[in-house]
Design a protein around this motif. Sequence first.
Motif, PDB file in Angstrom:
ATOM      1  N   LEU A  41     -52.783 -10.577   0.362  1.00  0.00           N
ATOM      2  CA  LEU A  41     -53.105 -10.763   1.776  1.00  0.00           C
ATOM      3  C   LEU A  41     -52.009 -11.531   2.504  1.00  0.00           C
ATOM      4  N   LEU A  42     -51.252 -12.305   1.791  1.00  0.00           N
ATOM      5  CA  LEU A  42     -50.115 -13.009   2.383  1.00  0.00           C
ATOM      6  C   LEU A  42     -48.859 -12.138   2.382  1.00  0.00           C
ATOM      7  N   ILE A  43     -48.646 -11.414   1.287  1.00  0.00           N
ATOM      8  CA  ILE A  43     -47.417 -10.639   1.139  1.00  0.00           C
ATOM      9  C   ILE A  43     -47.384  -9.436   2.086  1.00  0.00           C
ATOM     10  N   HIS A  44     -48.506  -8.728   2.196  1.00  0.00           N
ATOM     11  CA  HIS A  44     -48.532  -7.501   3.004  1.00  0.00           C
ATOM     12  C   HIS A  44     -48.133  -7.744   4.451  1.00  0.00           C
ATOM     13  N   PRO A  45     -48.817  -8.605   5.194  1.00  0.00           N
ATOM     14  CA  PRO A  45     -48.422  -8.794   6.598  1.00  0.00           C
ATOM     15  C   PRO A  45     -47.032  -9.391   6.751  1.00  0.00           C
ATOM     16  N   THR A  46     -46.632 -10.235   5.799  1.00  0.00           N
ATOM     17  CA  THR A  46     -45.285 -10.803   5.886  1.00  0.00           C
ATOM     18  C   THR A  46     -44.236  -9.705   5.800  1.00  0.00           C
ATOM     19  N   ALA A  47     -44.390  -8.817   4.824  1.00  0.00           N
ATOM     20  CA  ALA A  47     -43.405  -7.747   4.641  1.00  0.00           C
ATOM     21  C   ALA A  47     -43.400  -6.766   5.814  1.00  0.00           C
ATOM     22  N   MET A  48     -44.585  -6.494   6.370  1.00  0.00           N
ATOM     23  CA  MET A  48     -44.674  -5.459   7.390  1.00  0.00           C
ATOM     24  C   MET A  48     -44.403  -5.968   8.800  1.00  0.00           C
ATOM     25  N   LEU A  49     -44.722  -7.231   9.087  1.00  0.00           N
ATOM     26  CA  LEU A  49     -44.631  -7.728  10.456  1.00  0.00           C
ATOM     27  C   LEU A  49     -43.626  -8.859  10.640  1.00  0.00           C
ATOM     28  N   GLY A  50     -43.179  -9.459   9.556  1.00  0.00           N
ATOM     29  CA  GLY A  50     -42.344 -10.639   9.683  1.00  0.00           C
ATOM     30  C   GLY A  50     -40.877 -10.374   9.939  1.00  0.00           C
ATOM     31  N   PHE A  51     -40.440  -9.104   9.895  1.00  0.00           N
ATOM     32  CA  PHE A  51     -39.007  -8.825  10.004  1.00  0.00           C
ATOM     33  C   PHE A  51     -38.709  -7.765  11.067  1.00  0.00           C
ATOM     34  N   GLN A  52     -39.541  -7.715  12.100  1.00  0.00           N
ATOM     35  CA  GLN A  52     -39.383  -6.707  13.144  1.00  0.00           C
ATOM     36  C   GLN A  52     -38.545  -7.251  14.305  1.00  0.00           C
ATOM     37  N   GLN A  53     -37.326  -7.639  14.017  1.00  0.00           N
ATOM     38  CA  GLN A  53     -36.462  -8.162  15.064  1.00  0.00           C
ATOM     39  C   GLN A  53     -35.920  -7.026  15.922  1.00  0.00           C
ATOM     40  N   HIS A  54     -35.589  -7.355  17.167  1.00  0.00           N
ATOM     41  CA  HIS A  54     -35.036  -6.359  18.085  1.00  0.00           C
ATOM     42  C   HIS A  54     -33.520  -6.356  18.010  1.00  0.00           C
ATOM     43  N   SER A  55     -32.944  -5.258  18.505  1.00  0.00           N
ATOM     44  CA  SER A  55     -31.506  -5.067  18.350  1.00  0.00           C
ATOM     45  C   SER A  55     -30.715  -5.972  19.281  1.00  0.00           C
ATOM     46  N   PRO A  56     -29.500  -6.325  18.886  1.00  0.00           N
ATOM     47  CA  PRO A  56     -28.606  -7.091  19.767  1.00  0.00           C
ATOM     48  C   PRO A  56     -28.124  -6.202  20.907  1.00  0.00           C
ATOM     49  N   PRO A  57     -27.487  -6.775  21.941  1.00  0.00           N
ATOM     50  CA  PRO A  57     -27.070  -5.974  23.095  1.00  0.00           C
ATOM     51  C   PRO A  57     -25.957  -4.986  22.797  1.00  0.00           C
ATOM     52  N   GLY A  58     -25.203  -5.169  21.732  1.00  0.00           N
ATOM     53  CA  GLY A  58     -24.103  -4.256  21.434  1.00  0.00           C
ATOM     54  C   GLY A  58     -23.961  -4.011  19.953  1.00  0.00           C
ATOM     55  N   LEU A  59     -22.947  -3.193  19.614  1.00  0.00           N
ATOM     56  CA  LEU A  59     -22.664  -2.889  18.216  1.00  0.00           C
ATOM     57  C   LEU A  59     -21.690  -3.917  17.658  1.00  0.00           C
ATOM     58  N   GLU A  60     -21.955  -4.354  16.448  1.00  0.00           N
ATOM     59  CA  GLU A  60     -21.050  -5.282  15.792  1.00  0.00           C
ATOM     60  C   GLU A  60     -20.065  -4.510  14.917  1.00  0.00           C
ATOM     61  N   ARG A  61     -18.902  -5.113  14.729  1.00  0.00           N
ATOM     62  CA  ARG A  61     -17.874  -4.500  13.887  1.00  0.00           C
ATOM     63  C   ARG A  61     -18.309  -4.517  12.431  1.00  0.00           C
ATOM     64  N   ARG A  62     -18.102  -3.401  11.736  1.00  0.00           N
ATOM     65  CA  ARG A  62     -18.383  -3.343  10.308  1.00  0.00           C
ATOM     66  C   ARG A  62     -17.139  -2.873   9.567  1.00  0.00           C
ATOM     67  N   ARG A  63     -17.069  -3.253   8.316  1.00  0.00           N
ATOM     68  CA  ARG A  63     -15.917  -2.834   7.520  1.00  0.00           C
ATOM     69  C   ARG A  63     -15.927  -1.323   7.349  1.00  0.00           C
ATOM     70  N   PRO A  64     -14.735  -0.696   7.292  1.00  0.00           N
ATOM     71  CA  PRO A  64     -14.703   0.747   7.069  1.00  0.00           C
ATOM     72  C   PRO A  64     -15.372   1.117   5.750  1.00  0.00           C
ATOM     73  N   VAL A  65     -15.966   2.280   5.732  1.00  0.00           N
ATOM     74  CA  VAL A  65     -16.645   2.756   4.533  1.00  0.00           C
ATOM     75  C   VAL A  65     -15.600   3.131   3.478  1.00  0.00           C
ATOM     76  N   ASP A  66     -15.741   2.632   2.272  1.00  0.00           N
ATOM     77  CA  ASP A  66     -14.800   2.966   1.203  1.00  0.00           C
ATOM     78  C   ASP A  66     -15.505   3.536  -0.012  1.00  0.00           C
ATOM     79  N   GLY A  67     -16.695   4.053   0.175  1.00  0.00           N
ATOM     80  CA  GLY A  67     -17.449   4.649  -0.922  1.00  0.00           C
ATOM     81  C   GLY A  67     -18.853   4.978  -0.470  1.00  0.00           C
ATOM     82  N   PRO A  68     -19.689   5.444  -1.367  1.00  0.00           N
ATOM     83  CA  PRO A  68     -21.058   5.778  -0.989  1.00  0.00           C
ATOM     84  C   PRO A  68     -21.796   4.570  -0.419  1.00  0.00           C
ATOM     85  N   VAL A  69     -22.576   4.837   0.619  1.00  0.00           N
ATOM     86  CA  VAL A  69     -23.340   3.769   1.259  1.00  0.00           C
ATOM     87  C   VAL A  69     -24.542   3.406   0.387  1.00  0.00           C
ATOM     88  N   ARG A  70     -24.731   2.105   0.170  1.00  0.00           N
ATOM     89  CA  ARG A  70     -25.845   1.627  -0.647  1.00  0.00           C
ATOM     90  C   ARG A  70     -26.826   0.875   0.233  1.00  0.00           C
TER      91      ARG A  70
END
Length: 822
Positions: free
Chosen positions: A666-695
């Motif tokens: 009863l503690l784990i379920h709502p935490t996992a489902m509702l505790g990490f629903q953050q909204h997106s930032p105003p823009g895209l952040e820089r990420r390192r170029p892909v150098d292999g399969p995405v994990r």
Amino acid sequence: MTQLPVPPECLQGSNPQTGLDNAQLAGRRRQFGDNDVTEARQRRWWTAILASAADPMLWFLLVVSGLFFLLGDTSEAVVLLLAIIPLLGMDAWLHRRTQASTEGLATRLAAQARVLRDGQWQQVAARELVPGDVVEVVPGDWIPADGLVLDEQQLQVDESSLTGESFPVRKQAIARQASPPTQADPAQWAHAGTRLLSGSARLWIVHTGAQTRYGEIVRLTRATGQARTPLQQAVSRLVRWILLAALLLCLLLAVVRLVQGHGLIDALISALTLAVAALPEEFPVVFTLFLGVGVYRLAQRQALVRRAVAVENIGRVSAICSDKTGTLTEGELRLVQCVPAAGLSAEDVPGVAALACGGSAHDPMDRAILTAAGSDATSIRLASFPFTEDRRRETALVQRDGQLLAVVKGAPETVRGLCGIDAAQYQPWQQQLDALAAQGLKVIACASQLLPPEHDPSVEPVQGYALAGLLAFGDPLREGVREAVQTCLQAGIRVIMVTGDHPLTAGAIAAQIGLGGGAPRVVSLDGHHDQALDADELAAADVIARAAPGQKLQLVQALQARGHTVAVTGDGVNDVPALQTADIGIAMGQRGTRSAREAAAIVLLDDNFRTLVNAIAEGRQLFANLQRGFAYLLLVHLPLVLSAALIPLAGLPLLYLPIHIVWLELLIHPTAMLGFQQHSPPGLERRRPVDGPVRFFPPQAWWALLLGSASATAAVLAAYAAGLHWLGNDTDPAGSARTLALVVLMLCSVAFLAVLSGLAGRMPRLIAGAGLASVALVQLPLLSPLLQVQPLSPAALALALALAGLTALAVLPLRRVLAGPH
């Protein structure tokens, strides 16, 4: 230009003057079949069920819900059964997507055709056409099959949905000869799925059904499978491993308890309790919930998600293959520049050209000229001499202000000849032409002259004109596209323009939007349509010009082979194979064909490329949220399972009773489902170029997960030992130890939430407060007997807080890893 072959069996014996007779028609129908590009396939409900039955996630949920029924936990079992519904729906949708998209192709095929048979014109269903038929098409008609142009009058065809070329294509008739031709110029062909803009024509049908160019696209579409997304595969693998480990632990625990002499009932209860704690039913449920949240949020950003699993891919896009016409540009021919002759202004030139226009509502160039020139009610057209490929000009005689005026528009070289301009005088104009052509613009010239009142209107003047100026036409960029493309590039996302346009046109547009730093690398595939392409050259290009559907497919596959998560944007039939093969296909909602929308996973409702950038930003945040949710589940489940197994294996009493497992869930379920629903930032952040399969998790995150879960496991075991030997109740040390271990695990859960979410937002704070409140229930004497716990001493509570704090410190590296670019 490359000649296209005409198979002799298609036209042999056919008379273009009278068409086919009944005997020929019957034989050709047996030989070639119906003109059915999208051959219907019988739908059977059990095929979708069999396809879905191959998904191990569904079987896992069924097995787990059955176990909960056996345990008597009906509510938990019902929740798991309900969770099957959206997953089953997604599997069914994956099974249907290819079929639905190919059926959508039929919307760009003619339903009826006017055909010549036995010397008589008749109206028939387009699917009844066969090679050798002669058909007639008029403006606005869809071409019903591939054929040669027999006769034409000012014929212009819109081929944008088939080739990506934004300008109308002029066609010319084949030369009359005694026997059918064995090859023909591309300008003499008309293809199924294209539309007649102006003029009229008779076509000699050569290819029907699957043999048309349109049919080739359908074959590519059907040959392209729908692979499971990386996250689906990762979740399935994770669940399988956890399930296998859980079953082995349960079996081991049952055997050990029996060997230790605790009896069969104790062994069974121990194994089942561990099973309830270890079975990872939250993972698919949380996955489904996050996808649903993603669908809702992307819809708010004008991105309609048609396949929910695409939500997890859009946030990991590292390369975008964008169609040009209608996606980066407006998809509408516009007059963008005028170069006037001496004594005239730039505003005067469209007015001169407008007098020569035939006024056709189907000719995009005429529409652009008339729009720029405005209405002219003072002119009366007396005669017109239409454009043909041989003449390369259109002339009109008009009466205006009591004067007879001849006006002409057409190819600059043709108009120059009518004006009698020598090479030296023409040199400045040629420089202007070269500059406009380098920008990828289509250029015409216009000229006029006054005629004597007695001039015969039936005679076209062929000399004596004065050049009025040049008009340059182009397909302008959509508003905000340059900024959106630059945002993608700055965020480490490759943008590649893929178009059927001329390399000069494509290169000019690419330079305007800043591809290749303003000097894009353009690869033209003209003349290579039947050849294997260099995958490295394709993947390194900024612009792919003169691309055929199969080549767009090769580009997507080349990028995927280099580890990219590829998005393809498009709106035409020619984009369908690439849209299906891409990790995420994105169609235009307003201009897009039905087949493109059916093939795509996401539809941009406002056709705005900027919406794609916003959707990627939202998708990145959703993916990060899902990472944190899964990280939390792993962090809390591993110490739960390990402590639940290790304590009984050591011969000690059970650590968690069934009521405690339910309490923790009863503690784990709502935490996992509702505790990490953050909204997106105003823009895209820089990420390192892909150098292999995405994990799903980068390698360093797994080490951080192991550190955090090991720390939490050690904290729970230390708390149990402390409660058993030092801080527990003397009358029931096992009960005190169990309570202290349970409280430490609950506090660790709150610590995991606080560290991973940063308590950013109202919901994480509410859930953290609820977690602390559940710990406080331990201290209530009225509830502790029902919960089978014992109130803790201040020293025990202090120890629990200290252990949870140390665990929080151990999880901080994981937060940094998940927050950083990867």
